[in-house]
Design a protein around this motif. Sequence first.
Motif, PDB file in Angstrom:
ATOM      1  N   ALA A   1       0.834  -1.197   0.000  1.00  0.00           N
ATOM      2  CA  ALA A   1       0.000   0.000   0.000  1.00  0.00           C
ATOM      3  C   ALA A   1       0.873   1.253   0.000  1.00  0.00           C
ATOM      4  O   ALA A   1       1.904   1.316   0.663  1.00  0.00           O
ATOM      5  N   GLY A   2       0.466   2.246  -0.789  1.00  0.00           N
ATOM      6  CA  GLY A   2       1.187   3.509  -0.857  1.00  0.00           C
ATOM      7  C   GLY A   2       2.442   3.464  -1.695  1.00  0.00           C
ATOM      8  O   GLY A   2       3.078   4.501  -1.904  1.00  0.00           O
ATOM      9  N   HIS A   3       2.807   2.283  -2.187  1.00  0.00           N
ATOM     10  CA  HIS A   3       4.025   2.136  -2.988  1.00  0.00           C
ATOM     11  C   HIS A   3       3.780   1.367  -4.278  1.00  0.00           C
ATOM     12  O   HIS A   3       4.732   1.035  -4.988  1.00  0.00           O
ATOM     13  N   THR A   4       2.519   1.074  -4.583  1.00  0.00           N
ATOM     14  CA  THR A   4       2.207   0.295  -5.775  1.00  0.00           C
ATOM     15  C   THR A   4       1.121   0.983  -6.579  1.00  0.00           C
ATOM     16  O   THR A   4       0.046   1.306  -6.060  1.00  0.00           O
ATOM     17  N   LEU A   5       1.389   1.223  -7.846  1.00  0.00           N
ATOM     18  CA  LEU A   5       0.388   1.784  -8.739  1.00  0.00           C
ATOM     19  C   LEU A   5      -0.636   0.723  -9.095  1.00  0.00           C
ATOM     20  O   LEU A   5      -0.288  -0.428  -9.342  1.00  0.00           O
ATOM     21  N   ILE A   6      -1.893   1.113  -9.124  1.00  0.00           N
ATOM     22  CA  ILE A   6      -2.925   0.241  -9.670  1.00  0.00           C
ATOM     23  C   ILE A   6      -3.432   0.915 -10.944  1.00  0.00           C
ATOM     24  O   ILE A   6      -4.140   1.922 -10.891  1.00  0.00           O
ATOM     25  N   ILE A   7      -3.014   0.365 -12.076  1.00  0.00           N
ATOM     26  CA  ILE A   7      -3.410   0.925 -13.361  1.00  0.00           C
ATOM     27  C   ILE A   7      -4.884   0.596 -13.590  1.00  0.00           C
ATOM     28  O   ILE A   7      -5.282  -0.563 -13.541  1.00  0.00           O
ATOM     29  N   ASP A   8      -5.699   1.621 -13.854  1.00  0.00           N
ATOM     30  CA  ASP A   8      -7.141   1.430 -14.036  1.00  0.00           C
ATOM     31  C   ASP A   8      -7.711   0.666 -12.835  1.00  0.00           C
ATOM     32  O   ASP A   8      -8.186  -0.471 -12.959  1.00  0.00           O
ATOM     33  N   ARG A   9      -7.695   1.301 -11.668  1.00  0.00           N
ATOM     34  CA  ARG A   9      -8.087   0.618 -10.437  1.00  0.00           C
ATOM     35  C   ARG A   9      -9.479   0.005 -10.535  1.00  0.00           C
ATOM     36  O   ARG A   9      -9.697  -1.142 -10.120  1.00  0.00           O
ATOM     37  N   GLN A  10     -10.428   0.756 -11.063  1.00  0.00           N
ATOM     38  CA  GLN A  10     -11.794   0.245 -11.135  1.00  0.00           C
ATOM     39  C   GLN A  10     -11.852  -1.035 -11.970  1.00  0.00           C
ATOM     40  O   GLN A  10     -12.490  -2.024 -11.576  1.00  0.00           O
ATOM     41  N   ALA A  11     -11.176  -1.031 -13.126  1.00  0.00           N
ATOM     42  CA  ALA A  11     -11.181  -2.216 -13.988  1.00  0.00           C
ATOM     43  C   ALA A  11     -10.417  -3.362 -13.337  1.00  0.00           C
ATOM     44  O   ALA A  11     -10.786  -4.536 -13.494  1.00  0.00           O
ATOM     45  N   THR A  12      -9.347  -3.037 -12.613  1.00  0.00           N
ATOM     46  CA  THR A  12      -8.542  -4.071 -11.958  1.00  0.00           C
ATOM     47  C   THR A  12      -9.347  -4.787 -10.881  1.00  0.00           C
ATOM     48  O   THR A  12      -9.378  -6.024 -10.818  1.00  0.00           O
ATOM     49  N   ILE A  13     -10.010  -4.028 -10.031  1.00  0.00           N
ATOM     50  CA  ILE A  13     -10.802  -4.623  -8.960  1.00  0.00           C
ATOM     51  C   ILE A  13     -12.008  -5.363  -9.523  1.00  0.00           C
ATOM     52  O   ILE A  13     -12.387  -6.436  -9.037  1.00  0.00           O
ATOM     53  N   ALA A  14     -12.617  -4.810 -10.577  1.00  0.00           N
ATOM     54  CA  ALA A  14     -13.755  -5.482 -11.204  1.00  0.00           C
ATOM     55  C   ALA A  14     -13.338  -6.829 -11.771  1.00  0.00           C
ATOM     56  O   ALA A  14     -14.073  -7.827 -11.648  1.00  0.00           O
ATOM     57  N   ALA A  15     -12.162  -6.874 -12.390  1.00  0.00           N
ATOM     58  CA  ALA A  15     -11.662  -8.139 -12.937  1.00  0.00           C
ATOM     59  C   ALA A  15     -11.418  -9.147 -11.819  1.00  0.00           C
ATOM     60  O   ALA A  15     -11.755 -10.332 -11.944  1.00  0.00           O
ATOM     61  N   ALA A  16     -10.828  -8.685 -10.718  1.00  0.00           N
ATOM     62  CA  ALA A  16     -10.570  -9.587  -9.588  1.00  0.00           C
ATOM     63  C   ALA A  16     -11.874 -10.104  -8.991  1.00  0.00           C
ATOM     64  O   ALA A  16     -12.009 -11.298  -8.680  1.00  0.00           O
ATOM     65  N   ASP A  17     -12.850  -9.230  -8.833  1.00  0.00           N
ATOM     66  CA  ASP A  17     -14.148  -9.645  -8.288  1.00  0.00           C
ATOM     67  C   ASP A  17     -14.814 -10.671  -9.200  1.00  0.00           C
ATOM     68  O   ASP A  17     -15.397 -11.660  -8.732  1.00  0.00           O
ATOM     69  N   ARG A  18     -14.719 -10.438 -10.492  1.00  0.00           N
ATOM     70  CA  ARG A  18     -15.367 -11.336 -11.453  1.00  0.00           C
ATOM     71  C   ARG A  18     -14.711 -12.721 -11.454  1.00  0.00           C
ATOM     72  O   ARG A  18     -15.396 -13.746 -11.498  1.00  0.00           O
TER      73      ARG A  18
END
Length: 298
Positions: free
Chosen positions: A263-280
Motif C-alpha cells: 500500500a502507498g508504494h504500488t500503482l494500480i493501473i485502471d483501479r476500477q477495472a482491476t478490482i472489477a476483474a478480480a471480483d469477477r
Amino acid sequence: MNANPAPAARITGAPLLVLVAGAGHLPELVAASLDRAGRPFRVLAIRGFAERAMRRRAEATVDLLDIAGILSVLEAWGPACVIPAGGVSRPNPAAILNAAAALRNRDALRAISAGGDDRLLRSALLLLEEHGHGVMGVHEVAPDLLSPEGVLGLHAPDTAARESIETGQALLSTLSRYDVGQATVVVGQRALAIEGPEGTDRMLSRARGLGRRPFGYGNAQPGTVLVKCAKIGQDLRVDLPAIGPRTVVNAAAAGCAGVAVQAGHTLIIDRQATIAAADRIGLFVVGLNLDARTGPDA
C-alpha cells in the motif's frame, strides 16, 4: 479515457511541472490526476515510446538519446519539477530517429548506458538533477493512483493465503539487497517463482507451468499468492511497482488465489477495472502496510 480531459481550475501561482511521457497508459493516468488537482503542467513526449494520446497532448517531442535537446526544452520551460512516467528501455530503431543527436551526446550516453535499464533511468535522472532540474516520482504527484491499505474488492485472503503473503513479504525483503525483482509467487512457505528481468507477467507464466501440473493445466495449490512490493531503499521515481487488469488475469491463470501489494508504494493501473476483474474471477486484491519493514538497505 478522453485523451484531453477537461482540466480543473488551475491553482493560481502553482509551479509548473513537466510530465515526461514514456510508453504505456501511465502517463495518461498521471496527466488526468494532475488535471483533477488543477496543477499546471506540460507534456514532453519521448519519441518511439509515448502513446498516441500523449503525443497529441505533448507540447514537445524529443528523441530519447537527444540529451542536449531535452535539456534545452526544459531550460526554455523552466519547470519546478520533472515527472518521468511510463516505460523506456534500451532504444529501439523507432526511438532513434536523430542519429546526429546520439553522436553529439555519445560521451554522456556511454556513461549512462552501461548496465541494465534501471541504471539507465537512474543515470538519466541524475543527469537532470545535475543540470538543476528537480525530479519527482508519480507517487509524489499522483498519490490517488496508488494502492490503499486493506482489502480492495469483494474477496479477502484466507488463512492459507495469509501465510503465503507473510512468506512473500519476508522473501522480497531479504532479496532487496540483490536487486532481483519486486514480485514473487508463493505457496505457504515455498517460493514458486521469483521475478527477474523478464517482469511480472512472464514470471506468472513460469509459475503457471510450475504450480499447475501437468503442463500448466492441473489444479493449482491452495493459498497460491502473487506478492509485489518495492525493494527496500528503492528509488520509486525509477521503478514504482504496478499492477493492472492484465496482472489479475495472469495471476488467475497461474493459479493464484489473490494479489497482495504494498500500500502507498504500488500503482494500480485502471483501479476500477482491476478490482472489477478480480471480483469477477474470484481473486482478492489487498494492500499491505509495510511502513515498519526493515532490511539491509533501509
